[in-house]
Design a protein around this motif. Sequence first.
Motif, PDB file in Angstrom:
ATOM      1  N   SER A 119       0.804  -1.240   0.000  1.00 38.76           N
ATOM      2  CA  SER A 119       0.000   0.000   0.000  1.00 38.76           C
ATOM      3  C   SER A 119       0.825   1.272   0.000  1.00 38.76           C
ATOM      4  O   SER A 119       0.745   2.097   0.937  1.00 38.76           O
ATOM      5  CB  SER A 119      -0.933  -0.035   1.197  1.00 38.76           C
ATOM      6  N   THR A 137       5.486   6.297   2.114  1.00 37.96           N
ATOM      7  CA  THR A 137       4.595   7.292   2.726  1.00 37.96           C
ATOM      8  C   THR A 137       4.318   6.812   4.151  1.00 37.96           C
ATOM      9  O   THR A 137       4.903   5.828   4.595  1.00 37.96           O
ATOM     10  CB  THR A 137       3.276   7.413   1.942  1.00 37.96           C
ATOM     11  N   LYS A 138       3.422   7.496   4.848  1.00 37.35           N
ATOM     12  CA  LYS A 138       2.967   7.119   6.188  1.00 37.35           C
ATOM     13  C   LYS A 138       4.136   6.983   7.167  1.00 37.35           C
ATOM     14  O   LYS A 138       4.107   6.183   8.074  1.00 37.35           O
ATOM     15  CB  LYS A 138       2.144   5.818   6.141  1.00 37.35           C
ATOM     16  N   ASN A 163      -2.203  -2.075  -5.135  1.00 38.64           N
ATOM     17  CA  ASN A 163      -2.370  -1.116  -4.045  1.00 38.64           C
ATOM     18  C   ASN A 163      -3.608  -1.514  -3.225  1.00 38.64           C
ATOM     19  O   ASN A 163      -4.508  -2.176  -3.751  1.00 38.64           O
ATOM     20  CB  ASN A 163      -2.563   0.282  -4.669  1.00 38.64           C
ATOM     21  N   ASP A 164      -3.671  -1.090  -1.954  1.00 42.93           N
ATOM     22  CA  ASP A 164      -4.847  -1.465  -1.149  1.00 42.93           C
ATOM     23  C   ASP A 164      -6.151  -0.856  -1.649  1.00 42.93           C
ATOM     24  O   ASP A 164      -7.228  -1.438  -1.472  1.00 42.93           O
ATOM     25  CB  ASP A 164      -4.631  -1.131   0.346  1.00 42.93           C
ATOM     26  N   THR A 165      -6.076   0.318  -2.301  1.00 43.59           N
ATOM     27  CA  THR A 165      -7.309   0.907  -2.851  1.00 43.59           C
ATOM     28  C   THR A 165      -7.828   0.043  -3.997  1.00 43.59           C
ATOM     29  O   THR A 165      -9.031  -0.132  -4.170  1.00 43.59           O
ATOM     30  CB  THR A 165      -7.039   2.323  -3.398  1.00 43.59           C
ATOM     31  N   ILE A 169      -9.392   4.161   0.660  1.00 43.98           N
ATOM     32  CA  ILE A 169      -8.923   3.804   2.000  1.00 43.98           C
ATOM     33  C   ILE A 169      -8.977   5.063   2.862  1.00 43.98           C
ATOM     34  O   ILE A 169      -8.415   6.098   2.499  1.00 43.98           O
ATOM     35  CB  ILE A 169      -7.463   3.283   1.978  1.00 43.98           C
ATOM     36  N   HIS A 215      -4.423   7.625   3.247  1.00 38.93           N
ATOM     37  CA  HIS A 215      -5.609   8.000   2.464  1.00 38.93           C
ATOM     38  C   HIS A 215      -5.306   7.829   0.981  1.00 38.93           C
ATOM     39  O   HIS A 215      -4.240   8.243   0.511  1.00 38.93           O
ATOM     40  CB  HIS A 215      -5.981   9.459   2.714  1.00 38.93           C
ATOM     41  N   ASN A 216      -6.256   7.244   0.263  1.00 41.20           N
ATOM     42  CA  ASN A 216      -6.050   7.102  -1.178  1.00 41.20           C
ATOM     43  C   ASN A 216      -7.340   6.609  -1.822  1.00 41.20           C
ATOM     44  O   ASN A 216      -8.207   6.044  -1.151  1.00 41.20           O
ATOM     45  CB  ASN A 216      -4.912   6.097  -1.439  1.00 41.20           C
ATOM     46  N   GLU A 262      -3.301   7.724  -6.044  1.00 38.74           N
ATOM     47  CA  GLU A 262      -2.434   8.286  -5.003  1.00 38.74           C
ATOM     48  C   GLU A 262      -2.943   9.676  -4.619  1.00 38.74           C
ATOM     49  O   GLU A 262      -2.196  10.662  -4.588  1.00 38.74           O
ATOM     50  CB  GLU A 262      -0.968   8.318  -5.455  1.00 38.74           C
ATOM     51  N   GLN A 290       2.228  14.347   0.101  1.00 39.55           N
ATOM     52  CA  GLN A 290       1.061  13.749   0.783  1.00 39.55           C
ATOM     53  C   GLN A 290       0.302  14.788   1.619  1.00 39.55           C
ATOM     54  O   GLN A 290      -0.082  14.524   2.758  1.00 39.55           O
ATOM     55  CB  GLN A 290       1.508  12.582   1.671  1.00 39.55           C
ATOM     56  N   GLU A 332      -3.245  13.665   2.519  1.00 36.42           N
ATOM     57  CA  GLU A 332      -3.142  12.590   3.507  1.00 36.42           C
ATOM     58  C   GLU A 332      -2.822  13.146   4.902  1.00 36.42           C
ATOM     59  O   GLU A 332      -3.367  12.688   5.905  1.00 36.42           O
ATOM     60  CB  GLU A 332      -2.058  11.608   3.075  1.00 36.42           C
TER      61      GLU A 332
HETATM   62  C1  BGC Z   1      -0.176   5.367   0.167  1.00 34.00           C
HETATM   63  C2  BGC Z   1      -1.186   4.709  -0.737  1.00 34.00           C
HETATM   64  C3  BGC Z   1      -2.149   3.870   0.087  1.00 34.00           C
HETATM   65  C4  BGC Z   1      -2.743   4.687   1.213  1.00 34.00           C
HETATM   66  C5  BGC Z   1      -3.680   3.886   2.093  1.00 34.00           C
HETATM   67  C6  BGC Z   1      -0.875   6.105   1.301  1.00 34.00           C
HETATM   68  O1  BGC Z   1       0.075   6.605   2.192  1.00 34.00           O
HETATM   69  O2  BGC Z   1       0.626   6.265  -0.554  1.00 34.00           O
HETATM   70  O3  BGC Z   1      -0.550   3.921  -1.713  1.00 34.00           O
HETATM   71  O4  BGC Z   1      -3.164   3.402  -0.751  1.00 34.00           O
HETATM   72  O5  BGC Z   1      -1.721   5.218   2.014  1.00 34.00           O
HETATM   73  O6  BGC Z   1      -3.038   2.823   2.689  1.00 34.00           O
END
Ligand code: BGC
Length: 432
Positions: A138, A155-156, A191-193, A212, A217-218, A236, A262, A265
């Motif tokens: 993800s 990310t995250k 990707n999870d989305t 998500i 967030h995506n 993204e 991001q 996000e």
């Molecule tokens: C990532 C995405 C992902 C989303 C939710 C984001 O930080 O860049 O690829 O879908 O988080 O997990």
Amino acid sequence: MNEMFRAIATLYGQFSISAAELDAVADRFAVEMESGLMGLPSRLKMLPSFIDAPSGQETGEYLALDFGGTNLRLLAVLLEGNRKARVLRQKSWPLHDPESGVDLAASSMSGDALFDSIASAIGEFAPTGEWQLGHTFSFPCRQVTANKAELIRWTKEVRTAGVEGKDITSLLTDALASRGLNRIKPVVVINDTVGAYLTAAYAGEGVVAGAICGTGHNVAYLEPEAHGGRMVINMESGNFDPGMGTAFDAALDKSSEKPGEQLLEKQVSGRYLGELFRLVLISLSNAKILQFNSDRISQPYSLPTEMMSSLLTDESSALLRIGDFCRDLLELETALAERRVVKTTAVLIVTRSARLTAAALLGVLRRLDPSMTARQMIAVDGSLYERMPGYRETIERALVRHLPLAAARTCLVKDGSGIGAAVAAAISSSRR
Ligand code: BGC
């Protein structure tokens, strides 16, 4: 007291999003989708997945690997056909194990060590047999085929060294081979989305996108014409800039792992809401609106977003739960007026998150169906949507208000990263 009212009014001004602003953000989002698809400069990466919509008739038993930034999860998933899927068993491991102190997401961890841990977990979870593995990874990846995806950047706040720029499937395949696990075949990476979309579209008709709303967030959606055919596109959208950041957002961004990236996000996702809340509380303290004395709150990321849920649902006339929160965490005995300020702060931050998410979804719906005539369903997975009080309702209200003629709705999708990886594995195996 006047000061307190003034402080609240200021926060309202900073965090509220009017209907007109929401509309404008949605329109800008739709324009950036278009630019991203055409290869023009855009904050939306519009990454191809090379996966089309499922028919709902895909069958088979698959291994699913879910790597999203908080946990590592493995699932055995059975696709029964006739739109039915079942998780047969699953196991998850935290990326950060407080007992051993090992943190797979830390910068001191190498990509090879990370993928070796993943391979070891796979060997333990699937000790025998040949398996096709669908991998939900993800993070933003430049996808070359359905099974070749280079990590563009973490990310995250994940920092594991030596993975950015690498092909995720090669790292996994090599790690499996080193452990003699050639019987496990990674066949697809999504990707999870994309997983959320595939899971919902496998189970029913009318699904146009997957989102998500959790740690990250995506949004992904089914694009009728991209790279020579219909395929799911991972936008993204967490990288979109909603353009209405406050001083708190700027401070959070500046001290984050990837400043300037991001931005949506950082305003909406579970990884960051607790931190924004903490920054606002500190500024209220500096302004002597709230006065607390706690080491805990001086630590970045010390207020987890989940904590905000219980504050939002405190409906007692004396706001007792918020009183407890202030006592335990802020070491502050509060008057009712102060508890109201704390609650209002939490409500404003969470409501802004839901409304900005709604603006992004609105942007997708407007681009897909400008006349807004068709029935559209967006599948959403993630802790904020599932468990943050009022979150889902705020999104739905915004969609109804801004799309009066369209039957656009959201629905919760569970296990999107597991079932979706199995559906993607089935789709891509049938193509080979
Ligand atoms: C990532 C995405 C992902 C989303 C939710 C984001 O930080 O860049 O690829 O879908 O988080 O997990």
